[in-house]
Design a protein around this motif. Structure first.
Motif, PDB file in Angstrom:
ATOM      1  N   VAL B  24       4.310   2.754  -4.453  1.00  0.00           N
ATOM      2  CA  VAL B  24       4.457   1.398  -4.999  1.00  0.00           C
ATOM      3  C   VAL B  24       4.170   0.346  -3.910  1.00  0.00           C
ATOM      4  O   VAL B  24       3.535  -0.672  -4.174  1.00  0.00           O
ATOM      5  N   GLU B  25       4.607   0.618  -2.702  1.00  0.00           N
ATOM      6  CA  GLU B  25       4.243  -0.270  -1.578  1.00  0.00           C
ATOM      7  C   GLU B  25       2.731  -0.349  -1.431  1.00  0.00           C
ATOM      8  O   GLU B  25       2.162  -1.431  -1.263  1.00  0.00           O
ATOM      9  N   GLU B  26       2.100   0.804  -1.505  1.00  0.00           N
ATOM     10  CA  GLU B  26       0.641   0.858  -1.405  1.00  0.00           C
ATOM     11  C   GLU B  26       0.010   0.037  -2.538  1.00  0.00           C
ATOM     12  O   GLU B  26      -0.967  -0.692  -2.338  1.00  0.00           O
ATOM     13  N   ALA B  27       0.578   0.168  -3.733  1.00  0.00           N
ATOM     14  CA  ALA B  27       0.057  -0.567  -4.889  1.00  0.00           C
ATOM     15  C   ALA B  27       0.139  -2.073  -4.660  1.00  0.00           C
ATOM     16  O   ALA B  27      -0.823  -2.815  -4.894  1.00  0.00           O
ATOM     17  N   TYR B  28       1.287  -2.534  -4.202  1.00  0.00           N
ATOM     18  CA  TYR B  28       1.458  -3.977  -3.985  1.00  0.00           C
ATOM     19  C   TYR B  28       0.506  -4.493  -2.904  1.00  0.00           C
ATOM     20  O   TYR B  28      -0.080  -5.566  -3.035  1.00  0.00           O
ATOM     21  N   LYS B  29       0.375  -3.718  -1.852  1.00  0.00           N
ATOM     22  CA  LYS B  29      -0.540  -4.140  -0.780  1.00  0.00           C
ATOM     23  C   LYS B  29      -1.991  -4.154  -1.277  1.00  0.00           C
ATOM     24  O   LYS B  29      -2.752  -5.071  -0.977  1.00  0.00           O
ATOM     25  N   ALA B  30      -2.344  -3.129  -2.021  1.00  0.00           N
ATOM     26  CA  ALA B  30      -3.715  -3.052  -2.549  1.00  0.00           C
ATOM     27  C   ALA B  30      -4.010  -4.237  -3.462  1.00  0.00           C
ATOM     28  O   ALA B  30      -5.092  -4.838  -3.411  1.00  0.00           O
ATOM     29  N   PHE B  31      -3.001  -4.586  -4.284  1.00  0.00           N
ATOM     30  CA  PHE B  31      -3.163  -5.696  -5.228  1.00  0.00           C
ATOM     31  C   PHE B  31      -3.489  -6.993  -4.497  1.00  0.00           C
ATOM     32  O   PHE B  31      -4.259  -7.819  -4.985  1.00  0.00           O
ATOM     33  N   ASN B  32      -2.919  -7.166  -3.313  1.00  0.00           N
ATOM     34  CA  ASN B  32      -3.174  -8.385  -2.547  1.00  0.00           C
ATOM     35  C   ASN B  32      -4.264  -8.213  -1.496  1.00  0.00           C
ATOM     36  O   ASN B  32      -4.394  -9.028  -0.588  1.00  0.00           O
TER      37      ASN B  32
END
Lengths: 330, 330
Positions: B24-32
């Motif tokens: 989920v951390e990876e997802a949030y970072k990827a999103f931004n």
């Protein structure tokens, strides 16, 4: 809860063209009977040399099946780089009564089958009863599929075919003559083919007019298949001026079908569209009314065609114990 | 071409909460980081007593996985009428390099896991470093999942819990104490619980304010989970007036998250939103800057969280030879 898995070869064995034609007729009728929901599709466009992957959702209320088709296309490096076709498709069926995933089937044959069937349905509804000669502009896979389908609904005496690639044309002649025993005349020009047509089929990836208005003789039925997105075009928009125009979906065809071109050129207005084919099949609107008029069927393809076709395949699989059940949860 | 099939039990065994938090951390970072495409979801709403079925598409460019989650919910008659849960989910993974369907997995655990993880990621980024007491408004499945996740990132000394159903509350106490050995104090009122909180978690299906602004003590971090569509609400919008507001997606939260309410009430403007959590995780924006400020994390949930979580499960399955391969075509 068990989900049925169906491989491509199983799909192939589970349905014949006559059943696909029935399924597509059912789809068109359902669409015009408030039995269908088809939200706008969603997709991802990938950078070249890759293509796109699209997700098309359809809900057929009467039989309570929700279908989602995932289809990719235009991945031109796939065969060499990944050992898979440049386009693939999978259809997921959900039971509308419970939301359960009831079937996952390879969908790579269904687009071709249901698109072929759409032409045949239009021929049955709109071509002259004594139509016997086909002109085929384009001789690729979908051109063959149209013959396979129309052959179920009309006695084809001969086919006048044209392709800009002479090898493709020659292969089409060989294949069609051997599969169906229908003589194929390789036309020297598009005009030469079109002038012979009782039924004119266009299945190219054309991006400009291929068929001039004054080549089309009175009484011709035109099956316009190739144009399913903005930028594609196969017909001289002038053909629409005095033709009876029937579409699969007014919303889609005015937006991205062949019908967009005459609308955009102010050759017709939306009011000049006679109706959707489902209305004709349901008897709510007349089809052809004289042997002299030119009829055009503009097909852009609808999710509900995938839905009814895949549902028929699923029903046949259950009835014949074909496929593999998989239990995703207890 | 082979597709990996994963059952619910396999999914459960293939991933632990610590890995979901990482995903989920990876997802949030990827999103931004311009690494994500998430088209608007599509779905079908069915008449009561049925619910809806939604399809959420996400593309994570960096790892070239396209995910489609089909999830149903609200089919209240399912257990009795069809012997299946009232909500189900399946995740389909496609290889972005070829468009191939690489995995079909049961998705019923993933929503709970990745939503729990989102709270934990926000606690790590935004709660006071000495935070030790949790208040839980709501004691259902997601309330437990939040504890399971936050327990990975913070030493929880005690939990003050409230639920409008005393049986649910009592069962929560029993379960949490036995699973985690964390003492649960059953609060007599929401106020009593909220006043104790270093971290306040709201996971109800609330449709109006449950938490008054003057109950929230300085330094509280609020994890606002329940509100993910218009019509839902858990917090007094006044809480937002002086808080540091961090959201998963500005586009989503201003449209359908808890943040919509203070915007709608003109208590804040869009400019008062501090940023998206990915920006904080990437170090582009500060997180908490003092022990006195109130921080709010508004989580509406994003397709990319399903994508990275399911991808991790898929990778673990391949690495550990778990699952069943199925060949949809040769």
């Amino acid at each position: 809860m068990k989900t049925l898995l169906l491989k491509k070869d199983e799909v192939r064995r589970l349905i014949g063209m006559a059943e696909v034609i029935g399924a597509v007729e059912e789809a068109y009728k359902a669409f015009n009977s408030d039995q269908v929901e088809q939200p706008d599709y969603i997709g991802i466009d990938l950078p070249s040399p890759r293509g796109e992957i699209d997700f098309k959702l359809g809900y057929y209320k009467a039989n309570e099946v929700i279908s989602m088709k995932a289809s990719s296309g235009g991945f031109i490096d796939n065969p060499t780089a990944h050992g898979v076709p440049n386009g693939m498709a999978t259809i997921f069926l959900f039971d509308g009564r419970s939301g359960a995933l009831i079937c996952v089937m390879d969908g790579s044959l269904i687009l071709g089958l249901r698109t072929g069937a759409s032409g045949a349905v239009s021929v049955k509804a709109l071509a002259r009863k004594n139509a016997s000669t086909i002109a085929s502009i384009g001789t690729g896979n979908q051109a063959r599929m149209q013959i396979r389908a129309i052959n179920e609904t009309m006695k084809i005496e001969e086919i006048h075919a044209w392709d800009n690639n002479p090898d493709t044309l020659s292969k089409y002649k060989t294949d069609i003559e051997s599969e169906f025993g229908i003589p194929v005349i390789m036309a020297n020009s598009k005009k030469e083919a079109v002038e012979q047509a009782d039924v004119l089929i266009t299945t190219t990836r054309g991006k400009g007019s291929l068929v001039e208005a004054d080549w089309v003789k009175p009484g011709t039925h035109i099956v316009a298949i190739g144009t399913d997105q903005r930028g594609k075009q196969e017909l001289d928009p002038e053909i629409f001026r005095n033709a009876r125009i029937i579409v699969d979906s007014i919303a889609q065809c005015t937006e991205k079908g062949e019908t967009w071109h005459p609308l955009n050129g102010n050759i017709i207005t939306k009011d000049d569209i006679h109706g959707e084919i489902g209305e004709v099949l349901l008897g709510r609107k007349p089809g052809r009314e004289s042997d002299d008029e030119i009829t055009i069927f503009d097909s852009t393809g609808m999710a509900i065609q995938d839905n009814t076709t895949a549902s028929k395949i699923y029903q046949n699989a259950i009835a014949n114990n074909v496929g593999t059940f998989f239990q995703f949860f207890e």
